[in-house]
Write an enzyme that holds these catalytic residues in place. Sequence first.
Site, PDB file in Angstrom:
ATOM      1  N   ARG A   1      -1.514  -5.118  -8.679  1.00  0.00           N
ATOM      2  CA  ARG A   1      -0.631  -6.096  -8.411  1.00  0.00           C
ATOM      3  C   ARG A   1      -0.274  -7.376  -9.386  1.00  0.00           C
ATOM      4  O   ARG A   1       1.171  -7.468  -9.546  1.00  0.00           O
ATOM      5  CB  ARG A   1      -0.954  -7.456  -7.113  1.00  0.00           C
ATOM      6  CG  ARG A   1      -0.604  -6.365  -5.318  1.00  0.00           C
ATOM      7  CD  ARG A   1      -1.711  -7.581  -4.415  1.00  0.00           C
ATOM      8  NE  ARG A   1      -2.703  -7.247  -4.121  1.00  0.00           N
ATOM      9  CZ  ARG A   1      -3.389  -7.147  -3.338  1.00  0.00           C
ATOM     10  NH1 ARG A   1      -2.617  -7.747  -3.025  1.00  0.00           N
ATOM     11  NH2 ARG A   1      -4.952  -7.553  -3.564  1.00  0.00           N
TER      12      ARG A   1
ATOM     13  N   HIS B   1       1.031  -1.160  -0.111  1.00  0.00           N
ATOM     14  CA  HIS B   1       0.154   0.123  -0.084  1.00  0.00           C
ATOM     15  C   HIS B   1       0.891   1.122  -0.157  1.00  0.00           C
ATOM     16  O   HIS B   1       0.500   2.269  -0.639  1.00  0.00           O
ATOM     17  CB  HIS B   1      -1.127  -0.290   1.123  1.00  0.00           C
ATOM     18  CG  HIS B   1      -2.113  -0.712   1.481  1.00  0.00           C
ATOM     19  ND1 HIS B   1      -2.391  -2.355   2.844  1.00  0.00           N
ATOM     20  CD2 HIS B   1      -2.725  -1.601   0.884  1.00  0.00           C
ATOM     21  CE1 HIS B   1      -3.582  -2.391   2.471  1.00  0.00           C
ATOM     22  NE2 HIS B   1      -3.579  -2.621   1.015  1.00  0.00           N
TER      23      HIS B   1
ATOM     24  N   SER C   1      -2.965  -7.806   2.387  1.00  0.00           N
ATOM     25  CA  SER C   1      -3.696  -8.382   4.082  1.00  0.00           C
ATOM     26  C   SER C   1      -4.283  -9.298   4.433  1.00  0.00           C
ATOM     27  O   SER C   1      -3.761  -9.776   5.588  1.00  0.00           O
ATOM     28  CB  SER C   1      -4.324  -7.019   4.174  1.00  0.00           C
ATOM     29  OG  SER C   1      -4.095  -5.754   4.001  1.00  0.00           O
TER      30      SER C   1
ATOM     31  N   LYS D   1     -15.260  -8.336   4.476  1.00  0.00           N
ATOM     32  CA  LYS D   1     -13.360  -8.732   4.666  1.00  0.00           C
ATOM     33  C   LYS D   1     -14.078  -9.120   6.324  1.00  0.00           C
ATOM     34  O   LYS D   1     -14.845  -7.301   7.260  1.00  0.00           O
ATOM     35  CB  LYS D   1     -12.896  -7.432   4.580  1.00  0.00           C
ATOM     36  CG  LYS D   1     -12.317  -8.367   3.121  1.00  0.00           C
ATOM     37  CD  LYS D   1     -11.163  -7.184   2.445  1.00  0.00           C
ATOM     38  CE  LYS D   1     -10.724  -7.560   1.780  1.00  0.00           C
ATOM     39  NZ  LYS D   1      -9.609  -6.445   0.943  1.00  0.00           N
TER      40      LYS D   1
END
Length: 187
Positions: free
Chosen positions: A101, A26, A138, A50
């Site tokens: 990514r 990040h 994460s 999440k």
Amino acid sequence: MTPANPPATQKVGLFPGTFDPITNGHLDIIRRGQAMFDKLIVAVGKNPAKSEIFTLDQRRDMIERLIRRECADHVVVDTFEGLTVDYAKRINATAILRGLRNVSDLNFEFQLALTNRAIAEIETVFVMSGEAYGFTSSTLIKQIAAGGEIDRLHLLLPDIVLKALKQKKQDLGGKLPWRQIDHLSGE
Ligand code: ADP
């Protein structure tokens, strides 16, 4: 606190995310993205898909400390509730900044960006992560932290996040309150 509305000529970027916790990946996107905007707001929100380890305030405080240390002065942090596009309108964002990514990210991010443009006429700009962070997520970090030695994550997490994760695990008697909700969260 919502950052004051900027003059219309200012380019305001919004980097929204769950940041639970913020990773070196990040931070890499923030560092790369900051040059594109007069002001960049890192906005910490809640993703209903999440489960979270850190509270919104804890996530915001960690980001605050890191951007003060590692980013330009025009990068600020905020928290928000509800839809990202509604928050983007409130702060007069010029564009949403998102990190990519790999091509798998692109699938979901493409859908999100087109939806946000269709419902709120807001553009999204993408920055590709540095090669060193292309695999950092994460979700995987939480999985490793919950099940193993947190120090192993030292290449992926800023020092203060590593410390906070250890503290959280210790405070909770060695059990991090994290579980995988599904395999489709796109993180
Ligand atoms: P969200 O729940 O909104 O996806 P995240 O905190 O998971 O929030 O991610 C916020 C943004 O950061 C997303 O654009 C995501 O693709 C990007 N991101 C997450 N990890 C990385 C990384 N290692 N490298 C580059 N971008 C990343």
